[in-house]
Design an enzyme around this catalytic site. Structure first.
Site, PDB file in Angstrom:
ATOM      1  N   ASP A  23       0.863  -1.174   0.000  1.00  0.00           N
ATOM      2  CA  ASP A  23       0.000   0.000   0.000  1.00  0.00           C
ATOM      3  C   ASP A  23       0.902   1.228   0.000  1.00  0.00           C
ATOM      4  O   ASP A  23       1.765   1.373   0.864  1.00  0.00           O
ATOM      5  CB  ASP A  23      -0.872  -0.041   1.269  1.00  0.00           C
ATOM      6  CG  ASP A  23      -1.987   0.983   1.223  1.00  0.00           C
ATOM      7  OD1 ASP A  23      -2.005   1.794   0.269  1.00  0.00           O
ATOM      8  OD2 ASP A  23      -2.821   0.975   2.145  1.00  0.00           O
ATOM      9  N   ASP A 117      -2.709   2.600  -6.253  1.00  0.00           N
ATOM     10  CA  ASP A 117      -1.604   2.599  -5.288  1.00  0.00           C
ATOM     11  C   ASP A 117      -1.596   1.374  -4.371  1.00  0.00           C
ATOM     12  O   ASP A 117      -1.075   1.422  -3.269  1.00  0.00           O
ATOM     13  CB  ASP A 117      -1.634   3.885  -4.450  1.00  0.00           C
ATOM     14  CG  ASP A 117      -2.909   4.015  -3.647  1.00  0.00           C
ATOM     15  OD1 ASP A 117      -3.869   3.270  -3.936  1.00  0.00           O
ATOM     16  OD2 ASP A 117      -2.966   4.860  -2.742  1.00  0.00           O
ATOM     17  N   GLU A 118      -2.194   0.305  -4.819  1.00  0.00           N
ATOM     18  CA  GLU A 118      -2.221  -0.910  -3.994  1.00  0.00           C
ATOM     19  C   GLU A 118      -2.054  -2.146  -4.859  1.00  0.00           C
ATOM     20  O   GLU A 118      -2.561  -2.188  -5.978  1.00  0.00           O
ATOM     21  CB  GLU A 118      -3.588  -1.063  -3.314  1.00  0.00           C
ATOM     22  CG  GLU A 118      -3.805  -0.229  -2.078  1.00  0.00           C
ATOM     23  CD  GLU A 118      -5.229  -0.421  -1.596  1.00  0.00           C
ATOM     24  OE1 GLU A 118      -5.440  -1.274  -0.726  1.00  0.00           O
ATOM     25  OE2 GLU A 118      -6.128   0.245  -2.133  1.00  0.00           O
TER      26      GLU A 118
END
Lengths: 417, 366
Positions: A23, A117-118
């Protein structure tokens, strides 16, 4: 039991399943701080262009003041006097994200890009090569840093839900390990909403059955959840016991719909302005369908007023991907459903995207000329930028910048801004 | 209004007309049926403003009258009463009282004057045809009608009245079905009428496999079919049907004879692993061999082979398998002919016996 950073990475035990969740920390804000040294250590809020009034994300320095995603800018400034507003640069974020995902693929090819973003990495099969999952989490964090210069948080466990839960525990720059054989115990006293995918609706249902913590859910008969939520219910029951069966999804599933919307100046009553916005969205949807060799025959055109949405669904006689045909639908719908109300937002969505020209038609002749024109236009726009060549009406289009969607992915139809 | 009737006598005509009564109504009277009792004859009428069904039967009427009664409730009551029971039906004030043995029902009514009536039909064309033949014409084509297409004139079945034949044609733009029955019709300019989908489905349900004659009347905006004790009337779709003759290929040079059951079974088997949404299958016609292939997004694959009598160039062509199966399902001979030109042109399917039924299917690009 819960191991945070700096523990030994040697693990003599082979995990039956090992998942790492990566993350990024305040992703967009971190990129701004990376690229503009003067922002480092400062409270930074990212908005949609200079004129955006909603905080898309903010740096950890700003979060310390209580600023958070979704907050209106005046409220944010009230909480944090020195807040620095920066316009989002979606193209840059997309590039950085792509770079990060490519770097993570080197650690394990079994990767699911979960959002911009993960990512989830299934490292079960890499244990013989690299050793312990904890070590691989360190590798992954390093890979992210090498690719982007950014810090990330990692969670390691035996299933996706627990790994994601773990990653949240230590931010920024954390590494949290929950060995699969401890997952059930650690989740036991956690509120059910701590798990990704359990929101108010499901929480209310579980609370109605006396289950507030994950441990309580495990005590319910699985049939109670299955009857209400079907397979999702069975999955929730397992999730709460640290045994989420969900696999890594690598393929971006075929799109269920492809759409674009935009906020128009509040209370717009000018037909010409609305038409310009609608044509802009039509061109975007059509170009995106073409980019993925798709067409659609069923469209939704929406206009948001103060009291809700106006608009309609329409079918084309023969599925297509020409912006002009779509714009004509928009014009019809505007004429029939709009009676001068103030409009705040427009939306154009293809509801049944499907591969191009699959089923040939008996009566309609494919318009080769329009197809070629679109192909040339697409080539130019790919090279010189979106809408470099476009219908004349779009000369007067909104200068509001594009927004990157959280569901953005480096491959497939979600790779769009 | 008052009459006494045996359950079976009422139930059959009721079930015949109930089809057009929609479950959800905007006009309350449309969920009712009109009951007219006059001179020992009962007439039941139902309508959805597009299709009207009318059934008549003889019974001793004690008191003439007309009223509308909730249709589904009446059917359900009749259905659930014991076999061969007698029903006493009487209008009392604004209610209908229904009595049978120890069972009593009181149903609400709406005035007969509220019931929408179709205007008088001035038929401009009229002919007689065997009930069985009319049913065949519908059954062999109706599956190719479009559903909710923007080209509204495709959402129905087209009847063409030629001097020497009656033809039905249905198409959804991807495939076309044509069937004809040789007969003399008094017409000189081959008029075409399009009957909406809903009407066709009802008519198909009402028609029986009988050699009795039925009369068909056509006016500018209606079609009416009169059977024994039943009358079907439907509005016509006001539109021009596409030039279907243009898309029936006439120059196919590759004719392949196939055993109907064999090809049908092979297609059904192969299609299990075709894409559930698009239903594509690939047919490869090679020298004396037909290969059928399908695969789905899960990368599962199926392949089947059939010996055929063919020595032309190899043709590899994709189709929506449902379209082929629909066409094959409507052919009742043992042998069937596939007529092909190339991979981008339509395929014509017909029975080796005669060409009264023809099926045109456009290929898919796979």
């Amino acid at each position: 039991m819960m191991i945070t950073d700096n523990t030994q990475t040697h693990c003599p035990v082979y995990w039956p399943r090992a998942i790492i969740h990566i993350d990024m920390n305040a992703f967009f804000a971190s990129i701004e701080q990376r690229d503009f040294p003067e922002l480092r250590g400062q409270p930074v809020a990212i908005t949609n262009g200079e004129v955006g009034t909603c905080v898309i994300t903010c740096s950890y320095e700003a979060r310390a003041y209580g600023v958070h995603t979704g907050m209106r800018l005046p409220e944010a400034r009230k909480r944090c006097r020195g807040l620095i507003q920066r316009p989002a640069r979606p193209e840059i974020y997309a590039t950085v994200s792509t770079g990060i995902m490519r770097a993570l693929e080197v650690v394990s090819p079994d990767i699911e890009v979960f959002s911009v973003d993960e990512a989830f990495l299934d490292v079960t099969r890499c244990q013989r090569l690299y050793g312990s999952p904890v070590y691989m989490a360190k590798l992954a964090k390093q890979a992210v840093f090498d690719a982007s210069g950014l810090l990330s948080s990692a969670g390691v466990s035996g299933d996706k839900t627990t790994a994601k839960f773990a990653a949240k525990l230590n931010k920024p720059d954390g590494l949290t390990v929950i060995p699969p054989w401890h997952a059930r115990e650690i989740l036991h006293d956690q509120p059910v909403t701590a798990l990704c995918g359990i929101a108010e609706g499901i929480e209310r249902f579980l609370a109605g059955h006396g289950a507030h913590c994950c441990g309580d859910v495990g005590k319910l008969p699985v049939s109670v959840l299955a009857r209400r939520f079907g397979n999702l219910g069975r999955r929730i029951w397992l999730m709460c016991q640290g045994e989420d069966p969900d696999q890594i999804h690598q393929d971006v599933p075929a799109p269920k719909s492809i759409g674009h919307g935009k906020v128009v100046p509040p209370d717009t009553c000018d037909r010409d302005i609305l038409l310009t916005y609608l044509q802009h969205m039509s061109e975007k949807v059509a170009a995106r369908l073409r980019r993925h060799d798709m067409e659609a025959g069923h469209f939704l055109v929406g206009l948001r007023t103060r009291d809700g949405w106006l608009g309609d669904r329409r079918r084309l006689a023969v599925p297509g991907n020409d912006g002009n045909h779509l714009y004509r639908l928009c014009r019809d719908i505007l004429d029939q459903h709009w009676h001068g109300e103030g409009i705040h937002q427009v939306q154009v969505t293809a509801l049944d995207p499907q591969p191009c020209q699959q089923q040939l038609d008996l009566f309609s002749q494919h318009n080769e000329h329009r197809g070629q024109l679109n192909a040339v236009m697409d080539d130019i726009n790919r090279r010189y930028g979106e809408l470099t060549v476009s219908p004349a009406r779009l000369l007067g289009r909104s200068s509001m910048p594009n927004v990157i969607a959280p569901a953005w992915k480096p491959n497939g139809h979600r790779q769009t801004i | 209004m008052k009459f006494r009737i045996q359950r079976e006598t009422l139930l059959k005509p009721l079930q015949a007309v109930i089809g057009v009564v929609e479950r959800r109504q905007t006009l309350p009277v449309l969920s009712n049926i009109l009951v007219q009792a006059q001179d020992n004859q009962i007439t039941l009428t139902s309508t959805d403003l597009e299709v009207e069904l009318l059934a008549t039967f003889e019974v001793d009427v004690a008191e003439n009258g007309m009223i509308t009664i909730p249709a589904r409730k009446l059917v359900d009551i009749c259905r659930t009463l014991p076999d061969e029971s007698m029903l006493d039906i009487q209008l009392k004030g604004e209610k209908i009282a229904l009595k049978s043995g120890k069972s009593r029902f009181t149903l609400s009514t709406l005035d007969a004057s509220e019931f929408p009536q179709i205007d008088e039909i001035h038929s401009i064309q009229r002919f007689q045809i065997q009930e069985r033949e009319l049913k065949h014409l519908i059954e062999k084509t109706h599956f190719s009608m479009a559903q909710q297409d923007v080209r509204y004139y495709l959402n129905g079945l087209m009847f063409e009245l030629n001097a020497d034949s009656l033809r039905t044609v249905a198409t959804d733009g991807h495939r076309l079905a044509m069937s004809q029955h040789k007969m003399k019709i008094d017409s000189d300019d081959s008029p075409q009428v399009i009957v909406p989908r809903k009407g066709i489905q009802e008519l198909n349900r009402l028609l029986e496999d009988s050699d009795k004659m039925v009369s068909v009347m056509i006016s500018n905006n209606h079609i009416r079919v009169e059977m024994d004790n039943l009358r079907f009337t439907s509005k016509l779709i006001d539109g021009k049907f596409p030039d279907y003759k243009r898309v029936i290929p006439s120059d196919c040079d590759k004719l392949i004879n196939l055993d109907l059951e064999t090809i049908k079974k092979a297609l059904v088997r192969t299609s299990i692993l075709s894409n559930e949404k698009y239903r594509g299958v690939r047919l490869i016609f090679d020298t004396n061999l037909l290969r059928i292939q399908a695969h789905n997004p899960e990368q599962e694959e199926a392949e089947d082979e059939l010996p055929i009598d063919y020595d032309g160039p190899t043709i590899e062509i994709g189709f929506n398998v449902n379209y082929i199966l629909d066409a094959l399902g409507a052919i009742d001979t043992e042998q069937v002919i596939f007529a092909l030109t190339d991979a981008n042109s339509s395929c014509l399917i017909y029975s080796d016996d005669n060409q009264d039924c023809q099926y045109v299917i456009m290929p898919m690009r796979l």
